[in-house]
Design a protein around this motif. Sequence first.
Motif, PDB file in Angstrom:
ATOM      1  N   LEU A  60      40.692   3.279  -6.449  1.00 22.88           N
ATOM      2  CA  LEU A  60      39.767   3.311  -7.679  1.00 22.88           C
ATOM      3  C   LEU A  60      40.243   4.106  -8.835  1.00 22.88           C
ATOM      4  CD1 LEU A  60      37.048   2.500  -8.935  1.00 22.88           C
ATOM      5  CD2 LEU A  60      35.625   4.385  -7.949  1.00 22.88           C
ATOM      6  N   THR A  65      39.783   2.945 -16.587  1.00 26.97           N
ATOM      7  CA  THR A  65      38.285   2.643 -17.090  1.00 26.97           C
ATOM      8  C   THR A  65      38.609   1.893 -18.442  1.00 26.97           C
ATOM      9  OG1 THR A  65      38.351   4.471 -18.725  1.00 26.97           O
ATOM     10  CG2 THR A  65      37.616   4.954 -16.400  1.00 26.97           C
ATOM     11  N   GLU A  97      33.176   4.800 -19.638  1.00 22.82           N
ATOM     12  CA  GLU A  97      33.972   5.223 -18.479  1.00 22.82           C
ATOM     13  C   GLU A  97      33.544   4.646 -17.357  1.00 22.82           C
ATOM     14  OE1 GLU A  97      36.081   8.031 -21.093  1.00 22.82           O
ATOM     15  OE2 GLU A  97      36.492   7.237 -18.960  1.00 22.82           O
ATOM     16  N   LYS A  98      32.254   4.011 -17.150  1.00 26.68           N
ATOM     17  CA  LYS A  98      31.761   3.642 -16.122  1.00 26.68           C
ATOM     18  C   LYS A  98      32.237   2.281 -15.637  1.00 26.68           C
ATOM     19  CE  LYS A  98      28.730   7.201 -15.499  1.00 26.68           C
ATOM     20  NZ  LYS A  98      28.805   8.009 -14.154  1.00 26.68           N
ATOM     21  N   SER A 100      35.060  -1.095 -15.618  1.00 24.80           N
ATOM     22  CA  SER A 100      36.483  -1.465 -15.588  1.00 24.80           C
ATOM     23  C   SER A 100      36.765  -2.959 -15.681  1.00 24.80           C
ATOM     24  CB  SER A 100      37.448  -1.101 -14.521  1.00 24.80           C
ATOM     25  OG  SER A 100      37.219   0.335 -14.490  1.00 24.80           O
ATOM     26  N   SER A 200      30.456   2.380  -6.160  1.00 20.55           N
ATOM     27  CA  SER A 200      31.599   1.668  -6.957  1.00 20.55           C
ATOM     28  C   SER A 200      31.447   0.189  -6.346  1.00 20.55           C
ATOM     29  CB  SER A 200      32.958   2.031  -6.802  1.00 20.55           C
ATOM     30  OG  SER A 200      33.132   2.221  -5.405  1.00 20.55           O
ATOM     31  N   GLU A 238      29.335   5.428 -10.330  1.00 21.51           N
ATOM     32  CA  GLU A 238      30.982   5.917 -10.628  1.00 21.51           C
ATOM     33  C   GLU A 238      31.838   4.577 -11.488  1.00 21.51           C
ATOM     34  OE1 GLU A 238      33.225   7.174  -7.246  1.00 21.51           O
ATOM     35  OE2 GLU A 238      35.000   7.923  -8.739  1.00 21.51           O
ATOM     36  N   ARG A 239      31.605   3.456 -10.990  1.00 20.83           N
ATOM     37  CA  ARG A 239      32.397   2.555 -11.484  1.00 20.83           C
ATOM     38  C   ARG A 239      31.751   0.891 -11.148  1.00 20.83           C
ATOM     39  NH1 ARG A 239      37.774   2.711 -13.102  1.00 20.83           N
ATOM     40  NH2 ARG A 239      37.856   4.966 -12.455  1.00 20.83           N
ATOM     41  N   ILE A 241      33.360  -2.617 -11.730  1.00 20.78           N
ATOM     42  CA  ILE A 241      34.348  -3.402 -11.856  1.00 20.78           C
ATOM     43  C   ILE A 241      34.501  -4.876 -12.410  1.00 20.78           C
ATOM     44  CG2 ILE A 241      37.099  -3.998 -11.570  1.00 20.78           C
ATOM     45  CD1 ILE A 241      36.812  -1.352  -9.487  1.00 20.78           C
TER      46      ILE A 241
END
Length: 264
Positions: A60, A65, A97-98, A100, A200, A238-239, A241
């Motif tokens: 990750l 990001t 930022e969260k 991708s 994530s 967190e993310r 994608i």
Amino acid sequence: MAMRTCQKIKTTVNVLGKFSLRDFSGVKNLKMSKWQEEKDKFLGMSLENKRELYKSYTQLKDIPTWQEYAKKESLAKKIAAKLDFTMDDSLNETLREKISLFQGDITKLEVDAIVNAANSSLMGGGGVDGAIHRAAGPLLLEECKSLRGCETGDAKISGGYKLPAKYVIHTVGPRGEKPGLLQNCYKNSLKIMLDKKLKSIAFPCISTGIYGYPIEPAAHVAISEVRKHLESHADEVERVIFCVFLPEDERVYEGALQSYFPVK
Ligand code: APR
């Protein structure tokens, strides 16, 4: 004669009586627990041990990001957004930022969950479904058999087994452009992520391959659902994608992302 038959039935009942119901169901469970044991083993494995299992993987921390990605000069031109909600622009800086945008093979992503564009049987298939099952190994199919299928728009979770991802969230996209059903795929997958406290997640471009959903309207559905979700749950994520596979899909996502996660 009747007496002997009664005696026989009595003896049989006596013998059978010794097996408790548990023993018989235990035999059935014995078969099912194979995937359960393996699932618990993989989920309990330390990262370094697990990494020895899969050949190549993307961490990750190595996935930029959207904020970092958007510094590229050759960003595709912005695609006019078909926004069906008013965004809270004060969140833009945090939310960039969260998320991708990543072009590549979703089966390599070392994240809490990858989403599978499955079919309603959950018995595997071609496309990303086939790639995920191949990378996870045969026990993924064993567990999927216990999930008893999945309605279009719904989502169900399984272990990730040999995948770098801990879990797989299986969702079934619509055939053709049906935005309501595609919205549900993203909503229900994100709800499972929240319920399971996963941090994530990676989405493929659901329904845009074999199921023929045009990539641009599908990208708007995907990105707007993620924006809505992050506006209420940013601190639990967190993310997220967006994992595109084809270069042309990356161009479309670059343009659509600027509408919902505007970059300076
Ligand atoms: N990683 C990331 N994305 C991938 C990968 C991969 N390894 N392989 C394919 N894709 C992309 C495709 O390029 C497409 O953009 O996944 C997207 C979804 O395409 P499909 O996998 O064809 O899924 P979908 O259009 O939802 O059709 C689902 O196809 O595989 C069968 O069993 C599945 O019947 C179901 C149907």
